[in-house]
Design a protein around this motif. Structure first.
Motif, PDB file in Angstrom:
ATOM      1  N   SER A 124     -18.277  -7.128 -38.897  1.00  0.00           N
ATOM      2  CA  SER A 124     -16.853  -7.241 -39.177  1.00  0.00           C
ATOM      3  C   SER A 124     -16.518  -8.527 -39.912  1.00  0.00           C
ATOM      4  CB  SER A 124     -16.083  -7.201 -37.854  1.00  0.00           C
ATOM      5  OG  SER A 124     -14.730  -7.420 -38.057  1.00  0.00           O
ATOM      6  N   ASN A 125     -15.454  -8.463 -40.708  1.00  0.00           N
ATOM      7  CA  ASN A 125     -14.952  -9.645 -41.403  1.00  0.00           C
ATOM      8  C   ASN A 125     -13.633 -10.137 -40.829  1.00  0.00           C
ATOM      9  OD1 ASN A 125     -17.045  -9.850 -43.333  1.00  0.00           O
ATOM     10  ND2 ASN A 125     -16.135  -8.159 -44.453  1.00  0.00           N
ATOM     11  N   SER A 126     -13.091  -9.419 -39.836  1.00  0.00           N
ATOM     12  CA  SER A 126     -11.774  -9.755 -39.305  1.00  0.00           C
ATOM     13  C   SER A 126     -11.668  -9.356 -37.842  1.00  0.00           C
ATOM     14  CB  SER A 126     -10.698  -9.012 -40.115  1.00  0.00           C
ATOM     15  OG  SER A 126      -9.440  -9.101 -39.490  1.00  0.00           O
ATOM     16  N   LEU A 127     -10.941 -10.130 -37.076  1.00  0.00           N
ATOM     17  CA  LEU A 127     -10.656  -9.747 -35.696  1.00  0.00           C
ATOM     18  C   LEU A 127      -9.925  -8.419 -35.633  1.00  0.00           C
ATOM     19  CD1 LEU A 127      -9.439 -13.090 -34.091  1.00  0.00           C
ATOM     20  CD2 LEU A 127     -11.488 -11.809 -33.493  1.00  0.00           C
ATOM     21  N   HIS A 128      -9.136  -8.153 -36.653  1.00  0.00           N
ATOM     22  CA  HIS A 128      -8.322  -6.942 -36.639  1.00  0.00           C
ATOM     23  C   HIS A 128      -9.085  -5.701 -37.089  1.00  0.00           C
ATOM     24  CE1 HIS A 128      -4.982 -10.090 -37.001  1.00  0.00           C
ATOM     25  NE2 HIS A 128      -5.278  -9.862 -35.740  1.00  0.00           N
ATOM     26  N   ASP A 129     -10.363  -5.862 -37.436  1.00  0.00           N
ATOM     27  CA  ASP A 129     -11.229  -4.712 -37.721  1.00  0.00           C
ATOM     28  C   ASP A 129     -11.707  -4.039 -36.437  1.00  0.00           C
ATOM     29  OD1 ASP A 129     -11.128  -5.127 -40.449  1.00  0.00           O
ATOM     30  OD2 ASP A 129     -13.098  -6.097 -40.572  1.00  0.00           O
ATOM     31  N   TRP A 130     -11.502  -4.677 -35.301  1.00  0.00           N
ATOM     32  CA  TRP A 130     -12.044  -4.188 -34.029  1.00  0.00           C
ATOM     33  C   TRP A 130     -11.194  -3.039 -33.493  1.00  0.00           C
ATOM     34  CZ3 TRP A 130     -16.710  -5.544 -32.020  1.00  0.00           C
ATOM     35  CH2 TRP A 130     -17.384  -6.526 -32.735  1.00  0.00           C
ATOM     36  N   LEU A 131     -11.366  -1.888 -34.140  1.00  0.00           N
ATOM     37  CA  LEU A 131     -10.667  -0.651 -33.788  1.00  0.00           C
ATOM     38  C   LEU A 131     -11.674   0.471 -33.672  1.00  0.00           C
ATOM     39  CD1 LEU A 131      -7.752  -0.973 -36.350  1.00  0.00           C
ATOM     40  CD2 LEU A 131      -7.493  -1.032 -33.870  1.00  0.00           C
ATOM     41  N   GLN A 132     -11.442   1.376 -32.739  1.00  0.00           N
ATOM     42  CA  GLN A 132     -12.297   2.563 -32.629  1.00  0.00           C
ATOM     43  C   GLN A 132     -11.972   3.512 -33.775  1.00  0.00           C
ATOM     44  OE1 GLN A 132     -13.333   4.304 -29.060  1.00  0.00           O
ATOM     45  NE2 GLN A 132     -12.892   2.517 -27.819  1.00  0.00           N
ATOM     46  N   PRO A 133     -12.890   4.307 -34.258  1.00  0.00           N
ATOM     47  CA  PRO A 133     -14.168   4.655 -33.653  1.00  0.00           C
ATOM     48  C   PRO A 133     -15.325   3.762 -34.095  1.00  0.00           C
ATOM     49  CG  PRO A 133     -13.797   6.086 -35.518  1.00  0.00           C
ATOM     50  CD  PRO A 133     -12.587   5.191 -35.393  1.00  0.00           C
ATOM     51  N   ASN A 134     -15.101   2.850 -35.043  1.00  0.00           N
ATOM     52  CA  ASN A 134     -16.225   2.068 -35.556  1.00  0.00           C
ATOM     53  C   ASN A 134     -16.584   0.860 -34.709  1.00  0.00           C
ATOM     54  OD1 ASN A 134     -16.593   3.801 -37.720  1.00  0.00           O
ATOM     55  ND2 ASN A 134     -15.062   2.737 -38.937  1.00  0.00           N
ATOM     56  N   GLU A 144      -2.365  -3.841 -33.137  1.00  0.00           N
ATOM     57  CA  GLU A 144      -1.094  -4.479 -33.452  1.00  0.00           C
ATOM     58  C   GLU A 144      -1.265  -5.629 -34.446  1.00  0.00           C
ATOM     59  OE1 GLU A 144       0.756  -5.590 -29.782  1.00  0.00           O
ATOM     60  OE2 GLU A 144       0.832  -3.532 -29.066  1.00  0.00           O
ATOM     61  N   ASN A 145      -2.490  -5.815 -34.947  1.00  0.00           N
ATOM     62  CA  ASN A 145      -2.803  -6.913 -35.859  1.00  0.00           C
ATOM     63  C   ASN A 145      -2.339  -8.258 -35.308  1.00  0.00           C
ATOM     64  OD1 ASN A 145      -4.132  -5.472 -37.889  1.00  0.00           O
ATOM     65  ND2 ASN A 145      -2.183  -4.825 -38.768  1.00  0.00           N
ATOM     66  N   GLY A 146      -2.526  -8.444 -34.012  1.00  0.00           N
ATOM     67  CA  GLY A 146      -2.097  -9.693 -33.392  1.00  0.00           C
ATOM     68  C   GLY A 146      -3.233 -10.382 -32.673  1.00  0.00           C
ATOM     69  N   SER A 147      -3.264 -11.693 -32.801  1.00  0.00           N
ATOM     70  CA  SER A 147      -4.244 -12.518 -32.107  1.00  0.00           C
ATOM     71  C   SER A 147      -3.566 -13.821 -31.724  1.00  0.00           C
ATOM     72  CB  SER A 147      -5.431 -12.846 -33.007  1.00  0.00           C
ATOM     73  OG  SER A 147      -6.066 -11.682 -33.437  1.00  0.00           O
TER      74      SER A 147
END
Length: 118
Positions: free
Chosen positions: A61-71, A92-95
């Protein structure tokens, strides 16, 4: 480090690749940044933040916000001194980071491209 079977294929490959860094798996309805309202608790995976895990995270991943299922597993977060430190809610694209350490805050402020709200 090269990972055979590209972990971006699905979440199970990522979990398998991270297995050497796995500390524990718990069934929970709540974790940093999320209260799950489903009928059954879900599995929450806890990992050591060792060099192996670091290399896997950088590769998949290149971003924290890439951490979504199914990948990828959802809501990658970090715990420091037994307390939530970096909380990520991917969908929610929030960190956010929970810290009162002025030195740490100053280092975070110096990260190029990071949008910060205090």
């Amino acid at each position: 480090m090269f990972i055979e079977n590209n972990p971006k294929d699905n979440v199970n490959n990522v979990l398998e690749t991270l297995r050497p860094s796995l500390k524990e798996v718990k069934q929970q309805s709540e974790w940093p940044g999320t209260i799950y309202l489903g009928e059954q608790p879900v599995f929450v995976y806890y990992y050591n933040t060792d060099n192996h895990a670091k290399e896997v995270l950088k590769q998949v991943s290149n971003s924290l916000h890439d951490w979504l299922q199914p990948n990828l597993p959802e809501d990658l977060s970090f715990i420091k001194n037994s307390k939530p430190w970096l909380i990520n809610t991917s969908h929610e694209n929030g960190s956010y980071i929970l810290t009162d350490d002025d030195e740490e805050i100053n280092r975070i402020r110096k990260i190029n491209g990071l949008i910060i709200r205090l």
